[in-house]
Write an enzyme that holds these catalytic residues in place. Structure first.
Site, PDB file in Angstrom:
ATOM      1  N   ILE A 308       0.845  -1.208   0.000  1.00 18.34           N
ATOM      2  CA  ILE A 308       0.000   0.000   0.000  1.00 18.34           C
ATOM      3  C   ILE A 308       0.874   1.249   0.000  1.00 18.34           C
ATOM      4  O   ILE A 308       0.635   2.194  -0.765  1.00 18.34           O
ATOM      5  CB  ILE A 308      -0.959   0.014   1.220  1.00 18.34           C
ATOM      6  CG1 ILE A 308      -1.891  -1.195   1.184  1.00 18.34           C
ATOM      7  CG2 ILE A 308      -1.774   1.298   1.242  1.00 18.34           C
ATOM      8  CD1 ILE A 308      -2.742  -1.366   2.423  1.00 18.34           C
ATOM      9  N   GLN A 311       2.278   1.837  -3.386  1.00 19.87           N
ATOM     10  CA  GLN A 311       1.263   2.361  -4.303  1.00 19.87           C
ATOM     11  C   GLN A 311       0.989   3.851  -4.012  1.00 19.87           C
ATOM     12  O   GLN A 311       0.816   4.655  -4.915  1.00 19.87           O
ATOM     13  CB  GLN A 311      -0.032   1.553  -4.150  1.00 19.87           C
ATOM     14  CG  GLN A 311      -1.237   2.130  -4.870  1.00 19.87           C
ATOM     15  CD  GLN A 311      -1.111   2.081  -6.385  1.00 19.87           C
ATOM     16  OE1 GLN A 311      -0.420   1.221  -6.929  1.00 19.87           O
ATOM     17  NE2 GLN A 311      -1.739   3.013  -7.068  1.00 19.87           N
ATOM     18  N   GLU A 312       0.983   4.197  -2.734  1.00 16.92           N
ATOM     19  CA  GLU A 312       0.674   5.574  -2.362  1.00 16.92           C
ATOM     20  C   GLU A 312       1.804   6.544  -2.702  1.00 16.92           C
ATOM     21  O   GLU A 312       1.567   7.615  -3.225  1.00 16.92           O
ATOM     22  CB  GLU A 312       0.359   5.661  -0.861  1.00 16.92           C
ATOM     23  CG  GLU A 312      -0.987   5.051  -0.468  1.00 16.92           C
ATOM     24  CD  GLU A 312      -2.175   5.888  -0.949  1.00 16.92           C
ATOM     25  OE1 GLU A 312      -1.995   7.074  -1.254  1.00 16.92           O
ATOM     26  OE2 GLU A 312      -3.286   5.332  -1.031  1.00 16.92           O
ATOM     27  N   SER A 313       3.038   6.175  -2.330  1.00 17.26           N
ATOM     28  CA  SER A 313       4.115   7.171  -2.409  1.00 17.26           C
ATOM     29  C   SER A 313       5.408   6.646  -3.005  1.00 17.26           C
ATOM     30  O   SER A 313       6.402   7.365  -3.034  1.00 17.26           O
ATOM     31  CB  SER A 313       4.416   7.673  -0.995  1.00 17.26           C
ATOM     32  OG  SER A 313       4.975   6.604  -0.243  1.00 17.26           O
ATOM     33  N   TYR A 438      -6.206   0.660  -8.393  1.00 16.86           N
ATOM     34  CA  TYR A 438      -5.491   0.805  -7.125  1.00 16.86           C
ATOM     35  C   TYR A 438      -5.374  -0.548  -6.410  1.00 16.86           C
ATOM     36  O   TYR A 438      -4.294  -0.986  -6.025  1.00 16.86           O
ATOM     37  CB  TYR A 438      -6.253   1.824  -6.285  1.00 16.86           C
ATOM     38  CG  TYR A 438      -5.717   2.121  -4.914  1.00 16.86           C
ATOM     39  CD1 TYR A 438      -4.707   3.043  -4.733  1.00 16.86           C
ATOM     40  CD2 TYR A 438      -6.259   1.511  -3.789  1.00 16.86           C
ATOM     41  CE1 TYR A 438      -4.226   3.342  -3.466  1.00 16.86           C
ATOM     42  CE2 TYR A 438      -5.787   1.800  -2.520  1.00 16.86           C
ATOM     43  CZ  TYR A 438      -4.773   2.719  -2.364  1.00 16.86           C
ATOM     44  OH  TYR A 438      -4.307   3.011  -1.111  1.00 16.86           O
TER      45      TYR A 438
END
Ligand code: GLU
Length: 481
Positions: A308, A311-313, A438
Site C-alpha cells: 500500500i 502504491q501511495e508514495s 489501485y
C-alpha cells in the site's frame, strides 16, 4: 433666518435621501446579499470536469474556483448540484443561486440573457466518432447523420446556427444528462454516429471509451465563463470574480488548477513490475524494519502495508501531491489530524496513521464481507471513499450481483463515471475505475513481496515471478488479516 428656513427643508431632503439610500442598501446588490447571507450559493453540474466527491471530499475544477471566491469574499460556499444544463439556467433565471459555475460556454444566446464573468478556460468543441467507422472531416460530413449533444448545450446552439446558415439535412438529438458520458456511450455502442462535446470533457472521459476518436474541431475555440442571474445588480460581484480570475492567471495558480483537473493526473500509479522490483532493492531496505514493526502493531501482513505504501508514495516519505496529500501513506491534513498524526512526513507516523485508518474502515464495512474481500473493499474505500463504494455496492445489488463480493463490485465501480448510473446514486460521480486499478496494483505488489519472502527460503523456480503468484499462498495469508 432666511438661511435657516432654507436649511431646514434641505436638511429634511438630505435626511430623506439618506434614508432612501440606506433602505436601498438593505436590499443591496448581489455582493451585499452574498455578504449579508454569509454564503455564496453556486449552482453547478455534478460531473468530472466541474464538481464531484472524491476520497478527500468535494473536488472538481469549478468547485476549486468557487471555493477560492468564497474565501476571497469571506463567506461559506454552498454548492447546489444539478443534473442538466437546462436545470442550471432555470435556477439562475429564478435567482436561486448567486452564480452558475458549471463548465458553461459563452454563447451568443446566453450572452443576451445572462451577465457573465471574464473567461477562465479556452477549449475546442469537438466531433467524436468511433474508430473503424468513416471519419467525418468537415461540416458537410455531418449532414444526414445522427448526432447527439447535451440538451440545452452550446453545441445544440451551434448546430441550430449552422442549420439556419443553410447547412441542410443536419439532424441531432438533445440528451438530458449532466455530462458527455451518455453521449460518448451512445457513439461507442453505435446508437448514434457522432457526439459533440467540449475537448476537456472528452479528454477526461476518453479512458472509458478507448475506441472513440476526435474527428475534427467544430469551429473556433470557445470559452468557459460563469453566468449570473439576469435580475439584480451583479456589477460588483462580477468585478470581484474577474479580479480573482486575473490574480489566479497572473500567479500561475489557474494553470496549475487546469492541469490538476483536466490534465491526465489520475492519482494512480501504473508503474511496471520492473520499476517495482528495482525499488524493492533500492528503497525498501531502508523502511523494511519500520514497516514490519507497524504492521505487527496493527496485526496485518507487513507485505500488504509495504504494498500500500508503495502504491501511495513509492516509499517516498516526503511525497506530496498537488492536492496537498502528503507522506508515505499520502494522508490529507484532516485525516492525519483525526488519526493523531502530527507530522505526515515522518514515515513511522504516516504508516501508523494509514494502518489505523484502514483498520477503522474494515470495522465500518458490513460484517457479511469477509477476508480476503474485506481487505480489497477496505482499500477501495481508502482510495475512493466509503460513500462511493457503497453506491457501487447498491448498483451491484440492483444488477443482480453480490454486493459483498469484490469480484462483483469491482465490475460496477467504473459505472460511477457514467452519468446514466451516477445520477441515481447517493454520492454522485466518482472516478470509479481508480479504486479498481489501485486494488489491482496493490495485490500485485503484495504478491510479489510475498513471493520474494518465500523465495528467500526456497530455491527459486525457473519461471518468471510475475506468472508465478501462487493463489493458495495468497489467500491463506490473507485470511490471517
Ligand atoms: N460547455 C457546454 C455548454 O456550456 C457543456 C458541456 C458539453 O456539452 O460538452 O453547453
Amino acid at each position: 433666518m432666511r438661511i435657516k428656513a432654507i436649511q431646514a427643508p434641505l436638511a429634511t431632503a438630505a435626511a430623506l435621501f439618506l434614508l432612501l439610500l440606506l433602505g436601498g442598501c438593505q436590499q443591496g446588490d448581489s455582493l451585499d446579499q452574498v455578504r449579508a447571507e454569509g454564503e455564496l450559493r453556486v449552482v453547478t453540474r455534478n460531473s468530472p470536469t466541474t464538481y464531484y466527491q472524491d476520497r478527500n471530499g468535494p473536488t472538481g475544477f469549478e468547485y476549486a474556483l468557487a471555493s477560492l471566491l468564497a474565501r476571497d469574499l469571506g463567506v461559506e460556499l454552498r454548492i447546489e448540484p444539478e443534473f442538466s444544463l437546462d436545470a442550471i439556467f432555470r435556477k439562475l433565471r429564478r435567482s436561486e443561486a448567486h452564480l452558475a459555475a458549471a463548465g458553461l460556454t459563452l454563447t451568443a444566446q446566453r450572452m443576451n440573457e445572462f451577465p457573465h464573468s471574464q473567461p477562465y478556460y479556452q477549449f475546442s468543441p469537438q466531433v467524436i466518432y468511433v474508430a473503424g467507422t468513416a471519419r467525418p472531416r468537415e461540416l458537410a460530413d455531418l449532414t444526414d447523420k445522427d448526432i447527439v449533444v447535451l440538451a440545452g448545450s452550446s453545441h445544440a446552439e451551434s448546430l441550430y446556427a449552422l442549420q439556419q446558415g443553410g447547412l441542410d439535412n443536419l439532424a441531432w438529438r438533445e440528451v438530458e444528462e449532466p455530462d458527455s458520458t451518455g453521449l460518448l456511450e451512445m457513439v461507442a455502442t453505435r446508437q448514434a454516429h457522432f457526439a459533440l462535446t467540449d475537448s476537456n470533457e472528452f479528454e477526461v472521459q476518453q479512458g472509458l471509451y478507448p475506441r472513440l476518436r476526435v474527428a475534427f474541431d467544430l469551429g473556433d475555440e470557445q470559452q468557459l465563463v460563469w453566468f449570473l442571474p439576469p435580475d439584480g445588480d451583479n456589477h460588483r460581484l462580477i468585478q470581484r470574480i474577474n479580479a480573482l480570475f486575473s490574480r489566479l492567471e497572473d500567479s500561475g495558480e489557474m494553470k496549475k488548477l487546469r492541469e490538476l483537473h483536466f490534465g491526465h493526473a489520475t492519482g494512480v500509479s501504473r508503474m511496471g513490475s520492473h520499476t517495482f522490483s528495482r525499488n524493492v532493492n533500492s528503497k525498501l531496505p531502508r523502511f523494511r524494519e519500520l514497516i514490519r514493526q507497524v504492521a505487527s502493531e496493527y496485526q496485518m501482513d507487513w507485505e500488504l502495508l509495504a504494498a500500500i505504501s508503495y502504491q501511495e508514495s513509492h516509499w517516498n516519505p516526503l511525497a506530496t501531491s498537488p492536492t496537498g496529500v502528503r507522506g508515505m501513506m499520502m494522508l490529507t491534513l484532516p485525516t492525519a489530524r483525526e488519526l493523531g498524526v502530527e507530522n505526515r512526513l515522518d514515515p513511522g507516523q504516516s504508516l501508523r496513521g494509514g494502518a489505523r485508518y484502514l483498520k477503522n474502515i474494515k470495522r465500518r464495512l458490513p460484517s457479511d464481507i469477509t477476508d480476503p474481500d474485506l481487505t480489497w473493499f477496505a482499500m477501495a474505500a481508502y482510495n475512493v471513499g466509503m460513500g462511493h463504494l457503497e453506491d457501487a455496492r447498491v448498483i451491484t445489488q440492483r444488477q443482480g450481483g453480490d454486493p459483498d463480493l469484490w469480484a462483483d463490485v469491482k465490475k460496477r465501480l467504473p459505472l460511477l463515471q457514467q452519468s446514466k448510473y451516477y445520477q441515481n446514486t447517493r454520492y454522485g460521480y466518482a472516478r470509479g475505475s481508480e479504486p479498481v486499478t489501485y486494488v489491482q496494483n496493490i495485490r500485485h505488489y503484495y504478491n510479489v513481496l510475498q513471493w520474494e519472502g518465500i523465495s528467500q527460503n526456497k530455491p527459486r523456480p525457473p519461471v518468471n515471478t510475475d506468472d508465478y503468484l501462487p493463489t493458495a499462498i495468497r489467500s491463506s495469508r490473507l485470511s490471517a488479516l
